[in-house]
Enzyme design. Sequence first.
Site, PDB file in Angstrom:
ATOM      1  N   GLU A 258      57.274  26.058  87.800  1.00  0.00           N
ATOM      2  CA  GLU A 258      58.496  24.650  88.070  1.00  0.00           C
ATOM      3  C   GLU A 258      59.181  23.876  87.009  1.00  0.00           C
ATOM      4  O   GLU A 258      58.321  23.775  85.739  1.00  0.00           O
ATOM      5  CB  GLU A 258      57.464  24.020  88.551  1.00  0.00           C
ATOM      6  CG  GLU A 258      56.511  24.844  89.363  1.00  0.00           C
ATOM      7  CD  GLU A 258      56.896  24.623  91.232  1.00  0.00           C
ATOM      8  OE1 GLU A 258      58.149  23.985  91.258  1.00  0.00           O
ATOM      9  OE2 GLU A 258      56.732  25.360  91.439  1.00  0.00           O
ATOM     10  N   CYS A 297      61.153  15.411  88.711  1.00  0.00           N
ATOM     11  CA  CYS A 297      62.101  16.955  88.890  1.00  0.00           C
ATOM     12  C   CYS A 297      62.641  16.544  90.095  1.00  0.00           C
ATOM     13  O   CYS A 297      63.793  17.293  90.243  1.00  0.00           O
ATOM     14  CB  CYS A 297      60.699  17.602  88.812  1.00  0.00           C
ATOM     15  SG  CYS A 297      59.565  17.865  90.171  1.00  0.00           S
TER      16      CYS A 297
HETATM   17  P1  NAP Z   1      58.921  20.996  77.958  1.00  0.00           P
HETATM   18  O1  NAP Z   1      59.419  19.933  77.128  1.00  0.00           O
HETATM   19  O2  NAP Z   1      59.274  22.252  78.618  1.00  0.00           O
HETATM   20  O3  NAP Z   1      57.283  20.539  77.742  1.00  0.00           O
HETATM   21  C1  NAP Z   1      56.472  21.940  78.982  1.00  0.00           C
HETATM   22  C2  NAP Z   1      55.270  21.796  78.481  1.00  0.00           C
HETATM   23  O4  NAP Z   1      55.163  22.834  77.960  1.00  0.00           O
HETATM   24  C3  NAP Z   1      54.486  20.704  77.468  1.00  0.00           C
HETATM   25  O5  NAP Z   1      53.170  20.636  78.110  1.00  0.00           O
HETATM   26  C4  NAP Z   1      54.635  21.172  76.019  1.00  0.00           C
HETATM   27  O6  NAP Z   1      53.474  20.499  75.531  1.00  0.00           O
HETATM   28  C5  NAP Z   1      54.858  22.756  76.920  1.00  0.00           C
HETATM   29  N1  NAP Z   1      55.139  23.359  75.255  1.00  0.00           N
HETATM   30  C6  NAP Z   1      56.428  23.409  75.398  1.00  0.00           C
HETATM   31  N2  NAP Z   1      57.042  24.288  74.205  1.00  0.00           N
HETATM   32  C7  NAP Z   1      55.750  24.929  74.220  1.00  0.00           C
HETATM   33  C8  NAP Z   1      55.590  26.346  74.254  1.00  0.00           C
HETATM   34  N3  NAP Z   1      56.472  27.147  72.718  1.00  0.00           N
HETATM   35  N4  NAP Z   1      53.864  26.678  73.426  1.00  0.00           N
HETATM   36  C9  NAP Z   1      53.434  26.555  74.946  1.00  0.00           C
HETATM   37  N5  NAP Z   1      53.457  25.486  75.369  1.00  0.00           N
HETATM   38  C10 NAP Z   1      54.547  24.345  75.190  1.00  0.00           C
HETATM   39  O7  NAP Z   1      59.282  19.728  79.433  1.00  0.00           O
HETATM   40  P2  NAP Z   1      59.275  18.860  79.265  1.00  0.00           P
HETATM   41  O8  NAP Z   1      59.227  17.863  78.455  1.00  0.00           O
HETATM   42  O9  NAP Z   1      57.989  17.815  79.011  1.00  0.00           O
HETATM   43  O10 NAP Z   1      59.106  17.784  80.942  1.00  0.00           O
HETATM   44  C11 NAP Z   1      60.808  17.521  81.153  1.00  0.00           C
HETATM   45  C12 NAP Z   1      60.990  18.692  81.982  1.00  0.00           C
HETATM   46  O11 NAP Z   1      60.326  19.453  83.012  1.00  0.00           O
HETATM   47  C13 NAP Z   1      62.224  18.676  82.980  1.00  0.00           C
HETATM   48  O12 NAP Z   1      63.674  18.940  82.751  1.00  0.00           O
HETATM   49  C14 NAP Z   1      62.138  18.312  84.459  1.00  0.00           C
HETATM   50  O13 NAP Z   1      63.151  18.514  85.159  1.00  0.00           O
HETATM   51  C15 NAP Z   1      60.921  19.485  84.375  1.00  0.00           C
HETATM   52  N6  NAP Z   1      59.771  19.025  85.569  1.00  0.00           N
HETATM   53  C16 NAP Z   1      60.188  20.082  86.189  1.00  0.00           C
HETATM   54  C17 NAP Z   1      59.305  19.497  87.653  1.00  0.00           C
HETATM   55  C18 NAP Z   1      58.486  21.399  88.805  1.00  0.00           C
HETATM   56  O14 NAP Z   1      58.065  20.471  89.751  1.00  0.00           O
HETATM   57  N7  NAP Z   1      59.708  21.601  89.175  1.00  0.00           N
HETATM   58  C19 NAP Z   1      58.210  18.553  87.609  1.00  0.00           C
HETATM   59  C20 NAP Z   1      58.058  17.517  86.184  1.00  0.00           C
HETATM   60  C21 NAP Z   1      58.683  17.980  85.063  1.00  0.00           C
HETATM   61  P3  NAP Z   1      54.103  19.696  74.552  1.00  0.00           P
HETATM   62  O15 NAP Z   1      54.125  17.954  75.022  1.00  0.00           O
HETATM   63  O16 NAP Z   1      52.424  19.258  73.082  1.00  0.00           O
HETATM   64  O17 NAP Z   1      55.192  20.150  73.845  1.00  0.00           O
END
Ligand code: NAP
Length: 523
Positions: A258, A297
């Site tokens: 997602e 999101c």
């Molecule tokens: P993110 O930076 O991609 O992080 C998401 C998750 O992935 C976090 O738990 C992060 O952990 C983990 N992560 C990051 N790098 C990783 C790696 N190399 N290996 C394993 N895990 C890793 O996203 P975010 O900033 O938290 O969230 C914002 C984004 O999410 C927005 O773009 C939004 O549109 C999207 N979103 C989508 C939905 C949906 O349902 N489609 C819902 C909510 C948000 P750490 O925090 O420890 O880095």
Amino acid sequence: MTADVLQSWVAGQWRGGDGDGQLVRDAVTGEDVARVTSAGLDLAEVARYARQVGGPALRGLDFAGRAGVLKEVAAALDARKEELYDLSARAGSTRRDCAVDVDGGIGTTFVYASIGRKGLPQGRIVVEGTQEQLGKARTFAGQHMLTSPRGLALQVNAFNFPIWGMLEKLAPALLAGVPTVVKPATQTSYITAHAVRILDEAGVLPEGALQLICGSLGDFFDLLGGQDHVGFTGSAATASLLRSHAAVTSRSVRFNAEADSLNFSVLGPDAGPDTPEFDLFVKELVREMTVKAGQKCTAIRRAFVPAALLDDVTAAAAGRLSKVVVGAPGADGVTMGALVSTAQRDDVRGAVKMLAAAGRIAFGDPDRVEVVGADAEVGAFLSPVLVQVTDPDRSQPHEVEAFGPVSTLMPYADTDGLLDLIARGQGSLAGSVVSHDPDFVREVVLGAAPFHGRLLVLDRDDAGESTGHGIPMPQLVHGGPGRAGGGQEEGGLRAVYGHLQRTALQGSPQLLAFVLGNGSNQE
Ligand code: NAP
């Protein structure tokens, strides 16, 4: 270092990682909240414990038993939700925001408890569809069956839904008899951790059914194989990195993503300023911009209006936005809280500048905001910003996600042109059509559906009961094609089936009936 290391819940014990970890600050006051690290945790033991303790414990319960567990999970969190509200305020969330994350997560769990009780059969396997006769003499037939895999469900969640994000994934996995390992986003992991602690203290979960890793996942993906499932929510960039891991590409871990999304809302040509739909559209746009300070999101990122109504809508939206009171959650009159961190605010300011280059800022100043009950610079506060884009062919509104209280407002000339613009989002989670003209609605719905996981039609007839543009419902699918990640969550039993292995069983009709009947309930 003032803050304590946040504990993870691994192999039935609360344990802190080694070292200083990453410092997480209060979004409102800037105070230290927690240090987050998984260094030194035995992640291989987490995987073993899930598979060897959690899996058998869950599969030892039938579907009704698992539904009963879910009901207790929801009730335990509901009884202590004030604690979750208080912690959420530290991440910038108002009570209204908590209605989406905390209450939304608890409500989703209750719904899944009910879906599990009423929608799943007795026993532990699902017999799908009817028997297919495969031979003329009727001695050979086939039937699909769904069974629990022997692996684990890893959830990797985004920062903006620390409670709902965990529960909407936990509920279907638990019903499917699959143990869960939660990896919350570091920034809000202390809220998820508290919910897990509440569940531990309530003693409602079978041993090993849920574990929590706060901090980095380290080499956890190396431990995953074909019986495991990964549910990822977050940015498209991280989704792409994780889905290219050998666990997914070589060992066929089931991977559901997602990701981010440039959701649209459109006002119909019939909906002039004196219609109820005009007001509904403006109200919904402003609500979507300000709930969770736009960190949803599914929030409306691209609002399309008939060219002739652009100025009217801009004025009405600006009027409503001027009443938004930004400040500390709980402070007098505050209607919008903070972004999750000052780093997130910097990201959003950068994205606003890109969007503004395609038009003009019609409301708000990304660099200045009046704040009640807190310091505007120390806390991660940002004004709502509405960007009017007069040339909707510009690329920025269809490419840049400002993950904050920001929307673009654009004119369209006709329905065909509108559908082309909608498709330029390259796949989104949600779209809405606000109109009382059934012909227009049908054209937009049929044209936009291939690019969307969910579409909402809003008009004077359903407004009273409508749950709104940005709220996924547990009964309906959440997810979207293309840029939105290409995955699907929720959707009632669909998410449960997504965890189960579908097997086509062939044999004599009598044997099939025997295997899928009485014998099926044994582990
Ligand atoms: P993110 O930076 O991609 O992080 C998401 C998750 O992935 C976090 O738990 C992060 O952990 C983990 N992560 C990051 N790098 C990783 C790696 N190399 N290996 C394993 N895990 C890793 O996203 P975010 O900033 O938290 O969230 C914002 C984004 O999410 C927005 O773009 C939004 O549109 C999207 N979103 C989508 C939905 C949906 O349902 N489609 C819902 C909510 C948000 P750490 O925090 O420890 O880095």
